[in-house]
Design a protein around this motif. Structure first.
Motif, PDB file in Angstrom:
ATOM      1  N   THR A   1      48.912  78.240   7.230  1.00 27.78           N
ATOM      2  CA  THR A   1      48.568  78.449   8.634  1.00 27.78           C
ATOM      3  C   THR A   1      49.529  79.404   9.316  1.00 27.78           C
ATOM      4  O   THR A   1      49.112  80.310  10.049  1.00 27.78           O
ATOM      5  N   ILE A   2      50.822  79.225   9.076  1.00 27.77           N
ATOM      6  CA  ILE A   2      51.785  80.078   9.749  1.00 27.77           C
ATOM      7  C   ILE A   2      51.671  81.523   9.280  1.00 27.77           C
ATOM      8  O   ILE A   2      51.915  82.462  10.051  1.00 27.77           O
ATOM      9  N   GLN A   3      51.262  81.721   8.054  1.00 26.50           N
ATOM     10  CA  GLN A   3      51.084  83.091   7.565  1.00 26.50           C
ATOM     11  C   GLN A   3      50.008  83.826   8.358  1.00 26.50           C
ATOM     12  O   GLN A   3      50.097  85.038   8.576  1.00 26.50           O
ATOM     13  N   ARG A   4      48.987  83.101   8.807  1.00 24.82           N
ATOM     14  CA  ARG A   4      47.925  83.737   9.594  1.00 24.82           C
ATOM     15  C   ARG A   4      48.377  84.069  11.009  1.00 24.82           C
ATOM     16  O   ARG A   4      47.735  84.867  11.696  1.00 24.82           O
ATOM     17  N   ALA A   5      49.458  83.423  11.446  1.00 22.35           N
ATOM     18  CA  ALA A   5      49.972  83.695  12.787  1.00 22.35           C
ATOM     19  C   ALA A   5      51.043  84.787  12.794  1.00 22.35           C
ATOM     20  O   ALA A   5      51.422  85.267  13.863  1.00 22.35           O
ATOM     21  N   LEU A   6      51.537  85.168  11.620  1.00 26.62           N
ATOM     22  CA  LEU A   6      52.587  86.183  11.523  1.00 26.62           C
ATOM     23  C   LEU A   6      51.996  87.583  11.357  1.00 26.62           C
ATOM     24  O   LEU A   6      50.844  87.744  11.001  1.00 26.62           O
ATOM     25  N   ARG A   7      52.819  88.581  11.623  1.00 28.90           N
ATOM     26  CA  ARG A   7      52.423  89.990  11.530  1.00 28.90           C
ATOM     27  C   ARG A   7      51.103  90.223  12.271  1.00 28.90           C
ATOM     28  O   ARG A   7      50.096  90.598  11.706  1.00 28.90           O
TER      29      ARG A   7
ATOM     30  N   THR B   1      50.941  86.202  25.491  1.00 30.54           N
ATOM     31  CA  THR B   1      51.787  86.627  26.607  1.00 30.54           C
ATOM     32  C   THR B   1      52.871  87.605  26.177  1.00 30.54           C
ATOM     33  O   THR B   1      53.219  87.701  25.000  1.00 30.54           O
ATOM     34  N   ASP B   2      53.421  88.300  27.177  1.00 28.72           N
ATOM     35  CA  ASP B   2      54.529  89.221  26.899  1.00 28.72           C
ATOM     36  C   ASP B   2      55.849  88.485  26.736  1.00 28.72           C
ATOM     37  O   ASP B   2      56.808  89.039  26.207  1.00 28.72           O
ATOM     38  N   GLY B   3      55.934  87.260  27.221  1.00 23.02           N
ATOM     39  CA  GLY B   3      57.146  86.471  27.090  1.00 23.02           C
ATOM     40  C   GLY B   3      57.082  85.567  25.875  1.00 23.02           C
ATOM     41  O   GLY B   3      56.152  84.771  25.734  1.00 23.02           O
ATOM     42  N   PRO B   4      58.047  85.655  24.954  1.00 24.47           N
ATOM     43  CA  PRO B   4      57.971  84.877  23.715  1.00 24.47           C
ATOM     44  C   PRO B   4      58.084  83.369  23.925  1.00 24.47           C
ATOM     45  O   PRO B   4      57.434  82.596  23.218  1.00 24.47           O
ATOM     46  N   VAL B   5      58.879  82.932  24.878  1.00 18.25           N
ATOM     47  CA  VAL B   5      59.043  81.486  25.095  1.00 18.25           C
ATOM     48  C   VAL B   5      57.731  80.876  25.567  1.00 18.25           C
ATOM     49  O   VAL B   5      57.250  79.872  25.017  1.00 18.25           O
ATOM     50  N   ASP B   6      57.141  81.472  26.582  1.00 14.23           N
ATOM     51  CA  ASP B   6      55.866  81.016  27.111  1.00 14.23           C
ATOM     52  C   ASP B   6      54.794  81.033  26.025  1.00 14.23           C
ATOM     53  O   ASP B   6      54.056  80.057  25.817  1.00 14.23           O
ATOM     54  N   GLY B   7      54.720  82.147  25.302  1.00 14.50           N
ATOM     55  CA  GLY B   7      53.686  82.296  24.277  1.00 14.50           C
ATOM     56  C   GLY B   7      53.795  81.285  23.156  1.00 14.50           C
ATOM     57  O   GLY B   7      52.805  80.675  22.745  1.00 14.50           O
ATOM     58  N   LEU B   8      55.005  81.072  22.658  1.00 16.85           N
ATOM     59  CA  LEU B   8      55.198  80.165  21.534  1.00 16.85           C
ATOM     60  C   LEU B   8      55.089  78.702  21.950  1.00 16.85           C
ATOM     61  O   LEU B   8      54.609  77.864  21.182  1.00 16.85           O
ATOM     62  N   ALA B   9      55.503  78.379  23.163  1.00 17.03           N
ATOM     63  CA  ALA B   9      55.448  76.982  23.609  1.00 17.03           C
ATOM     64  C   ALA B   9      54.016  76.490  23.730  1.00 17.03           C
ATOM     65  O   ALA B   9      53.732  75.315  23.465  1.00 17.03           O
ATOM     66  N   HIS B  10      53.084  77.374  24.093  1.00 14.11           N
ATOM     67  CA  HIS B  10      51.732  76.924  24.416  1.00 14.11           C
ATOM     68  C   HIS B  10      50.663  77.314  23.397  1.00 14.11           C
ATOM     69  O   HIS B  10      49.519  76.873  23.520  1.00 14.11           O
ATOM     70  N   THR B  11      51.015  78.110  22.415  1.00 17.40           N
ATOM     71  CA  THR B  11      49.991  78.494  21.447  1.00 17.40           C
ATOM     72  C   THR B  11      49.513  77.308  20.631  1.00 17.40           C
ATOM     73  O   THR B  11      50.294  76.413  20.288  1.00 17.40           O
ATOM     74  N   THR B  12      48.223  77.305  20.309  1.00 12.84           N
ATOM     75  CA  THR B  12      47.680  76.277  19.414  1.00 12.84           C
ATOM     76  C   THR B  12      47.351  76.865  18.047  1.00 12.84           C
ATOM     77  O   THR B  12      46.627  76.259  17.267  1.00 12.84           O
ATOM     78  N   ARG B  13      47.917  78.027  17.758  1.00  9.56           N
ATOM     79  CA  ARG B  13      47.716  78.632  16.440  1.00  9.56           C
ATOM     80  C   ARG B  13      48.785  78.196  15.441  1.00  9.56           C
ATOM     81  O   ARG B  13      48.724  78.570  14.276  1.00  9.56           O
ATOM     82  N   LEU B  14      49.745  77.407  15.910  1.00  5.57           N
ATOM     83  CA  LEU B  14      50.775  76.870  15.024  1.00  5.57           C
ATOM     84  C   LEU B  14      51.329  75.605  15.652  1.00  5.57           C
ATOM     85  O   LEU B  14      51.080  75.296  16.819  1.00  5.57           O
ATOM     86  N   ARG B  15      52.108  74.878  14.861  1.00  9.20           N
ATOM     87  CA  ARG B  15      52.725  73.638  15.331  1.00  9.20           C
ATOM     88  C   ARG B  15      54.144  73.581  14.795  1.00  9.20           C
ATOM     89  O   ARG B  15      54.377  73.719  13.590  1.00  9.20           O
ATOM     90  N   ALA B  16      55.111  73.421  15.705  1.00  9.69           N
ATOM     91  CA  ALA B  16      56.530  73.314  15.346  1.00  9.69           C
ATOM     92  C   ALA B  16      57.121  72.157  16.150  1.00  9.69           C
ATOM     93  O   ALA B  16      56.473  71.631  17.061  1.00  9.69           O
TER      94      ALA B  16
ATOM     95  N   ALA C   1      40.918  70.793  20.054  1.00  9.03           N
ATOM     96  CA  ALA C   1      42.160  71.506  19.748  1.00  9.03           C
ATOM     97  C   ALA C   1      43.088  70.656  18.905  1.00  9.03           C
ATOM     98  O   ALA C   1      43.739  71.153  17.972  1.00  9.03           O
ATOM     99  N   VAL C   2      43.165  69.367  19.206  1.00  8.13           N
ATOM    100  CA  VAL C   2      44.006  68.468  18.410  1.00  8.13           C
ATOM    101  C   VAL C   2      43.501  68.400  16.982  1.00  8.13           C
ATOM    102  O   VAL C   2      44.289  68.439  16.017  1.00  8.13           O
ATOM    103  N   ALA C   3      42.186  68.308  16.810  1.00 10.17           N
ATOM    104  CA  ALA C   3      41.617  68.249  15.459  1.00 10.17           C
ATOM    105  C   ALA C   3      41.900  69.531  14.691  1.00 10.17           C
ATOM    106  O   ALA C   3      42.269  69.496  13.503  1.00 10.17           O
ATOM    107  N   ARG C   4      41.750  70.670  15.352  1.00  8.24           N
ATOM    108  CA  ARG C   4      41.997  71.951  14.684  1.00  8.24           C
ATOM    109  C   ARG C   4      43.463  72.096  14.306  1.00  8.24           C
ATOM    110  O   ARG C   4      43.800  72.546  13.196  1.00  8.24           O
ATOM    111  N   LEU C   5      44.356  71.736  15.234  1.00  5.13           N
ATOM    112  CA  LEU C   5      45.787  71.801  14.961  1.00  5.13           C
ATOM    113  C   LEU C   5      46.183  70.898  13.803  1.00  5.13           C
ATOM    114  O   LEU C   5      46.945  71.297  12.908  1.00  5.13           O
ATOM    115  N   ALA C   6      45.670  69.679  13.815  1.00  3.04           N
ATOM    116  CA  ALA C   6      46.011  68.723  12.759  1.00  3.04           C
ATOM    117  C   ALA C   6      45.494  69.190  11.407  1.00  3.04           C
ATOM    118  O   ALA C   6      46.197  69.098  10.396  1.00  3.04           O
ATOM    119  N   ALA C   7      44.271  69.694  11.374  1.00  2.00           N
ATOM    120  CA  ALA C   7      43.709  70.171  10.109  1.00  2.00           C
ATOM    121  C   ALA C   7      44.521  71.333   9.549  1.00  2.00           C
ATOM    122  O   ALA C   7      44.659  71.481   8.330  1.00  2.00           O
TER     123      ALA C   7
END
Length: 403
Positions: free
Chosen positions: A234-240, A163-178, A321-327
């Motif tokens: 994992t987070i390195q793959r989500a950056l840049r 998404t163009d909005g960072p809050v929306d995008g970061l809250a719902h992405t499953t490419r990272l977990r915070a 998605a839960v399995a992928r996120l946890a792994a």
């Protein structure tokens, strides 16, 4: 449940491109994941460019795909293409596009080029990311180069979101977990510590804005008390990320996340998106719901650890998605098993395909009289469906024995 005699494609079937020559109608039956969705979209667009009629359907399990192929009566100039494994050793009316140990997107790209069509490079890159391939790695190098030459992608600081909005995008992405994942208000609170106009679109952000967001997300993801060391990789793959100025989503990684979500939540919407139809808004709605449910389920999950296996129990949520996120962020072991009522998913950080493991588990369940057993498997992932009365401890034990 048939499990024996499964082959990559029927013995007498020609290669995919050859099988499509001269056809009047093509039925594409795809596995329910982002890689297969992208592959189906690439093939569908090539067929459309040739004036060939087609239909794309998405099926969650091997049995579902087999039934759709077996039940269809083909005209003389019809063809069926399967993306994902099929239990049909005696059915010669279909062609398997992909192989279990290679992304379907790569197979689709080869077929599209053999059909003298130009692939959508953004969709192809998103499919590869969904399959766990870094853009430009290995066989995908030419895809990234072609996309860059056409101005379709440009690398920038920040985080891969759709998404163009960072809050929306970061809250719902499953490419990272915070700590704030899945919660829009908590995500906004975390980002308000930055000197960034959060309500503006990403395209108006400066490089410093993107870097500030990327740094905060990385620190929160890795510094979370529940994070395992793998979270740093994992987070390195989500950056840049690779931004897509003309694409349907803000970044390639975000595009991949939406493909994965719609494949499970709303496969019809996902197929329409991959085919190039105007499905962005409903796809994002499905993606938001998928991310919210996945993060919520992981937050309230029960866990147990075994040698090489991390078992997670959830009440409700998208098990894959839960399995992928946890792994990728939470598991101290390389393989994760997630169980819910009547379904389970396996994810691994290794390179091997999980199809054989999941098939063996499904066979054992069927042999002891469990009803409704079905499965699917692919690169680093597997899915099981069974009678909800089966005790979760039984699934855990069978998976442990079969690993």
């Amino acid at each position: 449940m048939a499990t024996d005699g499964r082959s990559p494609r029927s013995a007498s079937a020609p290669a995919p491109a050859a099988a499509l020559e001269g056809t009047g109608f093509v039925h594409v039956v795809a596995r329910a994941d982002g890689d297969a969705l992208a592959a189906s979209g690439l093939l569908a667009r090539a067929l459309a460019a040739r004036g060939t009629a087609y239909q794309v359907s998405v099926a969650r399990t091997v049995a579902d795909r087999t039934a759709r192929i077996a039940d269809r009566e083909l005209a003389a100039d019809d063809a069926t293409v399967a993306i994902g494994a099929v239990d049909a050793p005696d059915i010669e009316s279909y062609t398997r596009l992909d192989a279990d140990d290679r992304p379907a997107t790569l197979a689709a790209l080869e077929t599209v080029r053999e059909l003298d069509a130009t692939p959508d490079h953004g969709l192809a890159l998103a499919g590869l990311v969904a399959a766990g391939v870094e853009p430009g790695a290995g066989e995908s190098e030419w895809v990234l180069e072609a996309a860059a030459e056409r101005g379709l992608v440009e690398r920038r600081p920040g985080v891969a979101i759709p998404t163009d909005g960072p809050v929306d995008g970061l809250a719902h992405t499953t490419r990272l977990r915070a700590p704030w994942s899945g919660d829009v208000d908590a995500t906004r609170d975390a980002l308000t510590t930055l000197d960034v106009a959060l309500e503006d679109d990403l395209e108006t952000f400066t490089s410093d804005d993107h870097r500030a967001i990327g740094s905060l997300v990385a620190l929160d993801a890795v510094g979370d008390d529940a994070a395992e060391p793998i979270a740093a990789e994992t987070i390195q793959r989500a950056l840049r990320p690779y931004a897509t100025p003309e694409g349907p989503f803000a970044t390639i990684g975000g595009y991949a996340d939406v493909l994965e979500a719609t494949a499970r939540e709303e496969p019809g919407t996902g197929a329409a998106l991959a085919m190039g139809h105007d499905a962005r808004d409903p796809a994002l709605d499905a993606w938001r719901e998928h991310g919210r449910r996945a993060h919520g389920a992981l937050s309230s999950a029960s866990t147990s650890r075994y040698d090489g296996l991390f078992a997670i129990g959830i009440d409700d949520g998208p098990v894959e998605a839960v399995a992928r996120l946890a792994a990728a962020t939470r598991s101290p072991e390389p393989t994760v098993l997630v169980t819910a009522d009547g379904e389970a998913a396996i994810a691994t950080r290794g390179e091997g395909a999980l199809g054989a493991t999941v098939e063996a588990v499904a066979r054992e369940l069927a042999e002891v009289g469990i009803d409704g057993v079905a499965y699917d498997g692919g690169r680093r992932r597997g899915y099981l469906r069974y009678d909800a009365s089966v005790d979760r401890a039984t699934i855990v034990q069978i998976v442990r024995d079969r690993r």
